[in-house]
Write a protein that holds these residues in place. Structure first.
Motif, PDB file in Angstrom:
ATOM      1  N   ALA A   1       6.487  37.280 -46.832  1.00 34.72           N
ATOM      2  CA  ALA A   1       6.490  36.123 -47.717  1.00 34.72           C
ATOM      3  C   ALA A   1       7.155  34.956 -46.997  1.00 34.72           C
ATOM      4  N   GLN A   2       6.512  33.817 -46.990  1.00 32.34           N
ATOM      5  CA  GLN A   2       7.012  32.645 -46.277  1.00 32.34           C
ATOM      6  C   GLN A   2       6.930  31.414 -47.164  1.00 32.34           C
ATOM      7  N   THR A   3       7.730  30.430 -46.847  1.00 31.49           N
ATOM      8  CA  THR A   3       7.679  29.150 -47.552  1.00 31.49           C
ATOM      9  C   THR A   3       7.445  28.042 -46.542  1.00 31.49           C
ATOM     10  N   VAL A   4       6.400  27.279 -46.782  1.00 29.28           N
ATOM     11  CA  VAL A   4       6.060  26.145 -45.917  1.00 29.28           C
ATOM     12  C   VAL A   4       6.674  24.899 -46.548  1.00 29.28           C
ATOM     13  N   TYR A   5       7.640  24.300 -45.848  1.00 22.81           N
ATOM     14  CA  TYR A   5       8.340  23.135 -46.377  1.00 22.81           C
ATOM     15  C   TYR A   5       7.646  21.860 -45.927  1.00 22.81           C
TER      16      TYR A   5
ATOM     17  N   VAL B   1      15.684  33.038 -29.629  1.00 24.21           N
ATOM     18  CA  VAL B   1      15.286  32.605 -30.960  1.00 24.21           C
ATOM     19  C   VAL B   1      15.263  31.082 -30.998  1.00 24.21           C
ATOM     20  N   ALA B   2      14.168  30.524 -31.486  1.00 27.48           N
ATOM     21  CA  ALA B   2      14.002  29.074 -31.496  1.00 27.48           C
ATOM     22  C   ALA B   2      14.914  28.414 -32.526  1.00 27.48           C
ATOM     23  N   ALA B   3      15.154  27.126 -32.355  1.00 28.63           N
ATOM     24  CA  ALA B   3      15.942  26.351 -33.299  1.00 28.63           C
ATOM     25  C   ALA B   3      15.224  26.275 -34.643  1.00 28.63           C
ATOM     26  N   SER B   4      16.009  26.167 -35.710  1.00 26.37           N
ATOM     27  CA  SER B   4      15.423  26.076 -37.050  1.00 26.37           C
ATOM     28  C   SER B   4      16.090  24.966 -37.842  1.00 26.37           C
ATOM     29  N   THR B   5      16.281  23.808 -37.210  1.00 27.17           N
ATOM     30  CA  THR B   5      16.906  22.687 -37.895  1.00 27.17           C
ATOM     31  C   THR B   5      16.062  22.171 -39.045  1.00 27.17           C
ATOM     32  N   TYR B   6      14.782  22.545 -39.068  1.00 31.49           N
ATOM     33  CA  TYR B   6      13.923  22.123 -40.173  1.00 31.49           C
ATOM     34  C   TYR B   6      14.428  22.681 -41.505  1.00 31.49           C
ATOM     35  N   ILE B   7      15.190  23.772 -41.473  1.00 30.29           N
ATOM     36  CA  ILE B   7      15.780  24.292 -42.710  1.00 30.29           C
ATOM     37  C   ILE B   7      16.763  23.274 -43.278  1.00 30.29           C
ATOM     38  N   MET B   8      17.575  22.664 -42.415  1.00 27.15           N
ATOM     39  CA  MET B   8      18.486  21.619 -42.883  1.00 27.15           C
ATOM     40  C   MET B   8      17.709  20.413 -43.379  1.00 27.15           C
ATOM     41  N   ASP B   9      16.592  20.094 -42.731  1.00 24.74           N
ATOM     42  CA  ASP B   9      15.757  18.983 -43.193  1.00 24.74           C
ATOM     43  C   ASP B   9      15.165  19.273 -44.568  1.00 24.74           C
TER      44      ASP B   9
END
Length: 633
Positions: free
Chosen positions: A50-54, A350-358
């Motif tokens: 299960a994934q969420t596309v922001y 593991v790649a950066a996931s700063t999009y979570i903060m965005d």
């Protein structure tokens, strides 16, 4: 079925002015997983995920400007929008959503649901399909005793929708948020006593404080004297652990508070979560949040958004639900993780996931525009936020690495669209069994540095490794720029020079992230209150009384409850409190000029140890009433 008509099937449920949030340059030093490092196994390609596309805001600059305008005294002050108005003006359109859905479907995804705020689409796909669609490999790894899945490489979406999407959550089940509460250092563990039915809780003593003690300390009682209890307001709690509402009702009754016995509504997000015994999943945190906020506003209703703590999407999804419903007038969050978690984990490839903060920022921006106040605990690892998640001492190994302690802050408290709740220690004299006597003469910024210094000076030292760096979170974000309400404020600082995050898995320290020096970032905390377990509180969990408990996770819900009083008192929502608090200074808060959080010290004016100071509820309420009389809202 169109995006507009699709309901949230997997979500069982039913502020704000700030600066442009632009990323600072973060240098990550890549290193592949080696045979001597952490063991990594491929994820079964048939495993459904299960994934969420922001999705990105359609009019980001407009949203930032409006969020600022509604919190700035003037013609648009407190002209909050409904969710529908927010979507129409700032969120992706139905056509945008349809375009993203079409592209995802072609990649092999099954569309599950769309949040009503148009900021996220929930999807499902097998692991193999996900890997092919995003150009990553999914690996299972074990770090610090936790086994989880992480994506290697940088997820890439088709160019046709890249500008519409922030990122894809749900692929990381290893690096997750944790509750920001702390037990006593002196007692070793907080004291737990089985609650006797019908008993009365007695407060008034350090370690056993009740909401009424907070109300006395921080000048809430004059608000009660005017008849305000939060009636008509709704308090929101965003949490990652379920709880028994009966504990809260028992706590309030035992504390002498009269409340509506149907005031709590639990909203399960992403399926919610079961209640685990012995606080295994953080149940105690939710108990604290509900009992404290509801105890300070006994007339308010509570809406508790419970999401599982299984992936890096669940936390954001809980915020999406609170914003999409737009029922809660004021919201608090007492969970978080180091900001640095989002920059990169190169030793694990593991790649950066700063999009979570965005994604968090977009939803907090929406909440502010809708008038929802948001309070977030700043953490309990002082100025060095990584220490709690990765010990800085011990024997390093692949499964239990040892890290250094750079100056760092916690997320999502680092977001400019929320009020960061810091912590203090109240005046106290504590006599230890060793013979040492600890004295705190005035309310001061919280860290256990005073325990270390005073016990050492008296010949009964407590090991530094045991105490460091417990204290209230504070410092400077290396990601979000300094918001407009902190511009020109004396005491606002920049990031420290020479800071990097290193990890040793047994073969020597390796630099994971180099932080920017002298970056003009968002400063934390904003305002504070008592958070030291040694001068802390009691709460009820599964029928037992827990005492000598603290952490900034108490402060966030306490500010949440006081804001519910303000909602009733002013006749409407008040939104993000920061612009008002920074503008008024000591007209809304009481300065803290002593103590430290290991890295920063309390001083006159703003500081990164206690922020603007501690809440003075009556001062703040009077300021809000004055603004309402001037602007009619």
């Amino acid at each position: 079925m169109t995006a507009q008509s699709r309901t949230r099937r997997r979500l069982l449920s039913a502020t704000t002015a700030l600066a442009m949030a632009c990323a600072a340059p973060i240098a990550a030093h890549a290193a592949a997983v080696s045979s001597g490092a952490i063991k990594a196994d491929d994820v079964d390609i048939g495993n459904p995920i299960a994934q969420t596309v922001y999705l990105s805001l359609r009019n980001e600059s407009g949203a930032e400007a409006y969020a600022r305008a509604v919190q700035t005294p003037g013609p648009q002050f407190h002209k909050f929008l409904t969710r529908e108005e927010f979507v129409k003006r700032f969120a992706p359109t139905d056509a945008d959503i349809a375009k993203v859905e079409s592209a995802l479907t072609q990649l092999g995804y099954t569309i599950d649901s769309v949040f009503p705020n148009h900021l996220a689409i929930q999807v499902i796909a097998p692991a193999g399909t996900t890997e092919a669609a995003l150009g990553v490999k999914l690996k299972r790894m074990t770090v610090n005793g936790r086994t989880g899945m992480v994506p290697t490489g940088v997820p890439t979406l088709p160019a046709s929708i890249r500008d519409l999407v922030r990122g894809v959550g749900g692929l990381n089940t290893l690096h997750l948020a944790h509750p920001l509460k702390r037990s006593s250092a002196i007692a070793g563990q907080a004291t737990t006593t089985k609650f006797v039915a019908g008993a009365t809780l007695t407060g008034g003593k350090p370690g056993s404080y009740l909401p009424q003690d907070f109300a006395t300390r921080y000048n809430v009682n004059p608000i009660y004297a005017n008849g305000f209890t939060g009636r008509g307001a709704t308090i929101g709690i965003i949490t990652l652990a379920n709880f028994y509402p009966s504990d809260a009702y028992t706590f309030w009754k035992a504390a002498g508070l009269t409340v509506d016995q149907n005031r709590i509504t639990t909203v399960n997000v992403d399926g919610g979560t079961a209640i685990a015994p012995s606080d295994a999943l953080g149940e105690g945190e939710t108990d604290i949040d509900v009992e404290q906020s509801g105890g300070l506003a006994p007339g308010a209703n509570l809406r508790v958004y419970v999401a599982p703590n299984q992936t890096n999407a669940n936390f954001v999804d809980a915020a999406e639900a609170a914003a999409s419903e737009n029922i809660a007038d004021t919201v608090s969050i007492s969970w978080g993780q180091p900001e640095l978690d989002y920059f990169a984990e190169p030793s694990q490839n593991v790649a950066a996931s700063t999009y979570i903060m965005d994604a968090f920022h977009d939803v907090f921006l929406e909440m502010g525009i809708q008038g929802q106040s948001v309070y977030v605990a700043t953490g309990d690892s002082g100025a060095y936020d990584t220490v709690r998640g990765c010990p800085n001492s011990g024997t390093p190994s692949a499964s239990a690495p040892v890290c250094n302690a750079p100056y760092a802050v916690d997320s999502p408290a680092n977001d400019p669209a929320v009020t960061g709740a810091g912590g203090t220690t109240l005046p106290v004299t504590l006599k230890l069994t060793s013979g040492a006597v600890l004295t705190v003469a005035q309310e001061q910024a919280w860290s256990w540095n005073y325990i270390y210094q005073q016990t050492a000076a008296q010949g009964h030292p407590i090991a530094l490794a045991y105490l460091f760096s417990t204290g209230d979170g504070g410092g400077v974000s290396s990601y979000f720029k300094k918001p407009y309400y902190q511009v020109g404020v004396s005491g606002i600082t920049t990031t420290k020079p020479g800071q990097s995050f290193t990890e040793d898995t047994g073969s020597g320290p390796q630099t994971l992230v180099t932080l920017p020096a002298k970056f003009a970032g968002r400063n934390l905390p904003d305002m504070s209150a008592d958070a030291d377990p040694e001068t802390g509180y009691q709460f009820l969990e599964e029928g037992s009384i827990v005492t000598f408990e603290g952490g900034t996770s108490f402060v966030a819900p306490q500010l949440n409850g006081v804001t519910a009083l303000a909602v009733q008192g002013t006749g409407g929502r008040v939104g993000l409190m920061n612009n008002i608090a920074y503008g008024l200074g000591d007209a809304a808060t009481d300065d803290i000029t002593a103590g430290d959080n290991w890295g920063y010290t309390g001083k006159t004016g703003y500081d990164n140890a206690a922020g603007l100071g501690v809440l003075n509820a009556t001062k703040l309420a009077n300021a809000l009433l004055t603004l309402k009389s001037l602007y009619g809202r």
